[in-house]
Design an enzyme around this catalytic site. Structure first.
Site, short mmCIF file in Angstrom:
data_model
loop_
_atom_site.label_atom_id
_atom_site.label_comp_id
_atom_site.label_asym_id
_atom_site.label_seq_id
_atom_site.Cartn_x
_atom_site.Cartn_y
_atom_site.Cartn_z
CE1 TYR A 123 2.08 0.66 0.76
CE2 TYR A 123 0.98 1.28 -1.27
CZ TYR A 123 2.14 1.07 -0.56
OH TYR A 123 3.36 1.27 -1.16
CB ALA A 136 -5.56 5.74 4.46
CB SER A 137 -0.36 4.77 5.01
OG SER A 137 0.03 4.00 3.88
CE LYS A 138 3.53 4.00 1.04
NZ LYS A 138 4.89 4.26 1.55
#
Length: 246
Positions: A154, A156-158
Site C-alpha cells: 500500500y 509503495a502504491s501511494k
C-alpha cells in the site's frame, strides 16, 4: 454551485469516500460518472444523486484492467461531451508484514492503486488537452509519505501515486490541466473498519484532533481541488489527517 456545468468521473464512486464525494459534487451542480467494480453500489449512488436533482450514470470498471478502463472511458465520453474532472479514488488494501506478504497480495494492490490511476488518467487526459482545461485529483495517503507497518504494498502504491501526480503536474500544467493529490490519514471507511477496536482507539488518541476522519472530510478536499478555487494549485499533496503527521 462550484461545479455547475462540469462533469466529474469518480472511480470507486460506489462507497465510502467515493460516495460522499459524488453526493457533495452533485450538490455543487456537477454531472457524475460513477465508475466502480461493484454494480449494486454504483447504482445506489446514482439513485442518491438523482434524488438531489443532478445527472449521473454508472459504469462498471476494473481499474486494474487496462481494457476495462478503455471501455469505461469510451462509454463515459459517449454519454457526456467530455470529462472535466477525474477523481482517481479507487483503492484496496492487502495488509501483511514484509516477510509474509505474498506476491499476489503485492501485485493486486499495485495493480489497483497505482496502475489503475495511470490507466484512467492516460485514457482521459487527451480530451482534456484538446479542450485546454481539466482537473485531476489522485488519492494518495500519508502512508505513501511516511510508511506504515504491515503496508509495504500500500505504501509503495501511494508513494507512486504521489510521484505520478508531481510528474503530471509538470507535463500537463502548460496544457491548462491541474493535477493534485489528497493524502488522507485514518478515515472511517470499510477499510479501517477491519482494524481491531483496540488499534482504532490508539489511532484516535494519536491524532491531535482526537478523532478519525470522515469520508466527507476527504470529499471537501476533493471539491476544493476540483473547483476553480484551486486554479493556481498544481502538483500539491494535501494531507487530510487531523494533524497526525506534522
Amino acid at each position: 454551485m462550484r461545479l455547475e456545468g462540469k462533469t466529474a468521473l469518480i472511480t470507486g464512486g460506489g462507497g465510502g469516500i467515493g460516495r460522499e464525494t459524488a453526493l457533495l459534487f452533485a450538490r455543487e451542480g456537477a454531472r457524475l460518472v460513477i465508475a466502480d467494480y461493484r454494480v449494486d453500489s454504483a447504482r445506489s449512488v446514482v439513485d442518491e444523486v438523482a434524488a438531489i436533482g443532478s445527472e449521473a450514470e454508472w459504469i462498471q470498471v476494473d481499474v486494474s484492467d487496462q481494457e476495462s478502463v478503455k471501455r469505461m472511458a469510451g462509454e463515459a465520453l459517449s454519454r457526456f461531451d467530455g470529462i472535466d474532472i477525474l477523481i482517481n479514488n479507487a483503492g484496496i488494501t492487502q495488509d501483511r508484514m514484509l516477510t509474509k506478504l505474498t506476491t499476489q497480495e503485492w501485485q493486486q494492490v499495485i495493480d489497483v492503486n497505482l496502475s489503475g490511476v495511470f490507466y484512467c488518467t492516460q485514457v482521459l487526459v487527451p480530451q482534456m488537452v484538446e479542450r485546454g482545461n481539466g482537473k485531476i485529483v489522485n488519492t494518495a495517503s500519508i502512508v505513501g509519505v511516511h510508511g506504515n507497518i504491515g503496508q509495504s504494498n500500500y505504501a509503495a502504491s501511494k508513494a507512486g501515486v504521489i510521484g505520478m501526480t508531481k510528474t503530471w503536474a509538470k507535463e500537463l500544467g502548460p496544457k491548462g490541466i491541474q493535477v493534485n493529490a489528497v493524502a488522507p490519514g485514518f478515515i472511517e471507511t470499510a477499510m479501517v473498519a477491519t482494524i481491531p477496536e483496540k488499534v482504532i482507539t490508539k489511532l484516535r488518541e494519536s491524532v491531535p484532533l482526537r478523532r478519525l476522519g470522515s469520508p466527507l472530510d476527504v470529499a471537501y478536499a476533493y471539491l476544493f481541488l476540483a473547483s476553480s478555487e484551486s486554479d493556481y494549485v498544481n502538483g500539491t499533496v494535501l494531507a487530510v489527517d487531523g494533524g497526525l503527521v506534522i
